[in-house]
Design an enzyme around this catalytic site. Structure first.
Site, PDB file in Angstrom:
ATOM      1  N   ASP A 265     -10.414 -57.136  69.664  1.00 23.04           N
ATOM      2  CA  ASP A 265     -11.735 -57.561  69.199  1.00 23.04           C
ATOM      3  C   ASP A 265     -12.031 -58.960  69.738  1.00 23.04           C
ATOM      4  O   ASP A 265     -11.195 -59.856  69.621  1.00 23.04           O
ATOM      5  CB  ASP A 265     -11.789 -57.618  67.662  1.00 23.04           C
ATOM      6  CG  ASP A 265     -11.707 -56.241  67.022  1.00 23.04           C
ATOM      7  OD1 ASP A 265     -12.014 -55.248  67.711  1.00 23.04           O
ATOM      8  OD2 ASP A 265     -11.349 -56.165  65.836  1.00 23.04           O
TER       9      ASP A 265
ATOM     10  N   ASP B  94      -4.381 -54.360  65.971  1.00 17.76           N
ATOM     11  CA  ASP B  94      -5.217 -54.829  67.066  1.00 17.76           C
ATOM     12  C   ASP B  94      -4.956 -56.316  67.306  1.00 17.76           C
ATOM     13  O   ASP B  94      -4.127 -56.919  66.632  1.00 17.76           O
ATOM     14  CB  ASP B  94      -6.708 -54.598  66.749  1.00 17.76           C
ATOM     15  CG  ASP B  94      -7.219 -55.476  65.609  1.00 17.76           C
ATOM     16  OD1 ASP B  94      -6.422 -56.197  64.982  1.00 17.76           O
ATOM     17  OD2 ASP B  94      -8.432 -55.445  65.351  1.00 17.76           O
TER      18      ASP B  94
ATOM     19  N   ASP C  40      -7.225 -59.830  67.388  1.00 15.88           N
ATOM     20  CA  ASP C  40      -8.550 -60.374  67.080  1.00 15.88           C
ATOM     21  C   ASP C  40      -8.693 -61.758  67.708  1.00 15.88           C
ATOM     22  O   ASP C  40      -7.926 -62.666  67.382  1.00 15.88           O
ATOM     23  CB  ASP C  40      -8.720 -60.510  65.556  1.00 15.88           C
ATOM     24  CG  ASP C  40      -8.493 -59.187  64.827  1.00 15.88           C
ATOM     25  OD1 ASP C  40      -9.321 -58.279  64.995  1.00 15.88           O
ATOM     26  OD2 ASP C  40      -7.479 -59.064  64.112  1.00 15.88           O
TER      27      ASP C  40
HETATM   28  N1  CTP Z   1     -13.409 -58.250  59.992  1.00 15.45           N
HETATM   29  C1  CTP Z   1     -14.749 -58.518  59.905  1.00 15.45           C
HETATM   30  N2  CTP Z   1     -15.653 -57.658  60.458  1.00 15.45           N
HETATM   31  C2  CTP Z   1     -15.240 -56.543  61.096  1.00 15.45           C
HETATM   32  C3  CTP Z   1     -13.872 -56.261  61.213  1.00 15.45           C
HETATM   33  C4  CTP Z   1     -12.968 -57.147  60.632  1.00 15.45           C
HETATM   34  O1  CTP Z   1     -15.126 -59.527  59.333  1.00 15.45           O
HETATM   35  N3  CTP Z   1     -16.131 -55.719  61.628  1.00 15.45           N
HETATM   36  C5  CTP Z   1     -12.461 -59.170  59.376  1.00 15.45           C
HETATM   37  C6  CTP Z   1     -11.724 -58.498  58.231  1.00 15.45           C
HETATM   38  O2  CTP Z   1     -12.373 -58.749  57.023  1.00 15.45           O
HETATM   39  C7  CTP Z   1     -10.379 -59.133  58.300  1.00 15.45           C
HETATM   40  C8  CTP Z   1     -10.232 -59.655  59.721  1.00 15.45           C
HETATM   41  O3  CTP Z   1     -11.500 -59.544  60.323  1.00 15.45           O
HETATM   42  O4  CTP Z   1     -10.335 -60.205  57.404  1.00 15.45           O
HETATM   43  C9  CTP Z   1      -9.211 -58.905  60.518  1.00 15.45           C
HETATM   44  O5  CTP Z   1      -9.489 -57.533  60.464  1.00 15.45           O
HETATM   45  P1  CTP Z   1      -8.517 -56.419  61.005  1.00 15.45           P
HETATM   46  O6  CTP Z   1      -8.228 -56.640  62.444  1.00 15.45           O
HETATM   47  O7  CTP Z   1      -9.095 -55.106  60.643  1.00 15.45           O
HETATM   48  O8  CTP Z   1      -7.219 -56.571  60.089  1.00 15.45           O
HETATM   49  P2  CTP Z   1      -5.966 -57.529  60.186  1.00 15.45           P
HETATM   50  O9  CTP Z   1      -5.900 -58.269  58.916  1.00 15.45           O
HETATM   51  O10 CTP Z   1      -5.980 -58.318  61.444  1.00 15.45           O
HETATM   52  O11 CTP Z   1      -4.766 -56.508  60.191  1.00 15.45           O
HETATM   53  P3  CTP Z   1      -4.231 -55.637  61.428  1.00 15.45           P
HETATM   54  O12 CTP Z   1      -2.883 -56.171  61.717  1.00 15.45           O
HETATM   55  O13 CTP Z   1      -4.200 -54.242  60.918  1.00 15.45           O
HETATM   56  O14 CTP Z   1      -5.162 -55.792  62.574  1.00 15.45           O
HETATM   57 MN    MN Z   2      -9.821 -56.410  64.178  1.00 21.02          MN
HETATM   58 MN    MN Z   3      -6.449 -57.376  63.292  1.00 20.60          MN
END
Ligand code: CTP
Ligand code: MN
Ligand code: MN
Ligand code: MN
Length: 402
Positions: free
Chosen positions: A326, A210, A212
């Site tokens: 997000d 995703d 963020d």
């Molecule tokens: N996070 C959070 N609360 C959420 C979702 C995520 O605090 N409801 C935090 C997670 O703990 C993480 C960060 O946001 O440290 C990023 O989460 P995520 O997008 O799920 O993972 P990524 O590390 O960005 O990996 P990816 O490449 O799969 O997106």
């Molecule tokens: Mn995320």
């Molecule tokens: Mn992410």
């Protein structure tokens, strides 16, 4: 032979947040295997398996921080998080000797595990739901649509609709294109706004599941009301939004899991025009949209913005791709804490919070740092200051890949 590599003194420290953990490490095959076992244990669920999952993850984090390729079991034996882990050591030994693990291969070819992967690949479907579906005899997405159609959440319906797109990794280039679109609209609404990409990309990953975004303004309070307007202006790009209001000012606990932070945010599915389409600024893309434009103001409600299917219909040339995005809104005073929380990795954050609690008698969250001994909150203007409060060596985001 003498070891020419200069080893960080924290390399085998107790907490993974103390170590340098780069994205690419020479022991990937071991950490990948252990993370598959972690996932398997998470799929199984229940307290005992979740504790096992964490043990696998800690072992994997230890290997990810190890600067040389593992050559012998005595080297593994010396790693802090592996001393007691018989299961982990068995798997590492297998890979060390045969270059593969039978246990890992068995899991990978297991029908239950594969089905759990398919189902948890649906946005909005966690292990519990996936297990329930498997137990009812479902094995494919078609099974789910045919038998569970009526009981699916809107999130899961959208997740199935855009399944292929959402299971195609987001590239850095795509993330930057989304950033440009979002930043441009945010700047129109609130000049001086800061929009940054956090998550895996800020840790140096070249792709992710995703994008963020952390959105803020240097002047405290200016960020209020921004999200609703921003989403309104971005509505032609939004295929799904789950908007959650902030709860950090509230006394009573919300329904949110207490591991989750309390920022105002939106989990969305974003319709990203293909590059050529974006430059031509396609009117074609627009007319597919029937914006049902009501409920702009109710942030606690899930909002349906488009009912298009992402598989090609009449014209079989799809000119966009669905991406998970997000949005998180933070006031300036909480920004460094939110940045740390959303930069991750998940393991890094778990570790640094655990360290703060056990070693410093402090509570660290994405909102702030509370010193229980002094009975006061500690301010920070940068992530570096948070590390300083915690008496930890600073680690760049690209060193937090545990
Ligand atoms: N996070 C959070 N609360 C959420 C979702 C995520 O605090 N409801 C935090 C997670 O703990 C993480 C960060 O946001 O440290 C990023 O989460 P995520 O997008 O799920 O993972 P990524 O590390 O960005 O990996 P990816 O490449 O799969 O997106
Ligand atoms: Mn995320
Ligand atoms: Mn992410
Ligand atoms: Mn992910």
């Amino acid at each position: 032979a003498e070891d020419p590599i200069e080893v960080d003194p924290y390399q085998n420290a107790k907490y993974s947040c103390q170590r340098v953990t780069p994205l690419v490490n020479p022991n990937q095959k071991y950490s990948d295997a252990l993370e598959l076992l972690e996932k398997h244990a998470e799929f199984l669920g229940g307290d005992n398996n979740l504790a096992r999952a964490l043990a696998f993850r800690k072992a994997s984090a230890a290997l990810r921080a190890h600067p040389r390729p593992i050559k012998s079991m005595s080297e593994v034996e010396n790693l802090n998080d592996l001393k007691g882990g018989k299961h982990c050591k068995r798997v590492i030994q297998e890979i060390l000797e045969d270059n593969f693990s039978t246990e890992v291969e068995n899991i990978q070819s297991d029908e239950w595990f594969q089905t759990m992967q398919t189902f948890t690949g649906i946005f909005g479907c966690g292990s519990t739901t996936a297990r329930k579906w498997y137990e009812k005899g479902h094995r494919t997405l078609d099974d789910i649509m045919q038998s569970e159609g009526g009981s699916l959440t809107l999130e899961q319906m959208k997740g199935i609709e855009h399944y292929n797109d959402l299971n195609t990794p987001v590239t850095r280039c795509e993330a930057e294109r989304v950033l440009n679109i979002v930043r441009n609209e945010a700047e129109k609404i609130l000049p001086g706004v800061t929009v940054i990409i956090t998550g895996g990309f800020i840790r140096g990953k070249s792709s992710g599941h995703d994008v963020d975004f952390l959105i803020s303004h240097p002047e405290e309070g200016k960020e209020e009301g921004l999200l609703a307007k921003l989403l309104q202006n971005l509505r032609k790009y939004l295929l799904y939004t789950d908007i959650q209001r902030k709860t950090y000012g509230e006394v009573s606990s919300s329904k949110r899991q207490n591991t989750m932070d309390r920022f105002e945010r939106c989990f969305s599915i974003f319709k990203l025009p293909s590059e050529s389409e974006a430059s031509e600024n396609g009117a074609k893309g627009e007319e597919r949209y029937q914006d049902d434009g009501q409920e702009g103001g109710n942030p606690s409600k899930k909002m349906k913005m488009s009912s298009e299917v992402d598989s090609p219909k009449s014209d079989n040339k799809k000119t966009w791709i669905a991406r998970r995005v997000d949005f998180v809104i933070t006031p300036a005073s909480q920004h460094p804490f939110a940045l740390m929380g959303w930069t991750g990795s998940r393991m890094f954050c778990r570790s640094i919070r655990d360290y703060a609690n056990k070693e410093m008698n402090m509570i660290l969250t994405s909102h702030g740092l509370f010193d229980k001994t002094k009975n006061q909150f500690l301010e920070a203007k940068t992530e570096r200051e948070i590390f300083e409060h915690l008496n930890l060596p600073y680690r760049e985001p690209c060193e937090r890949n545990c």
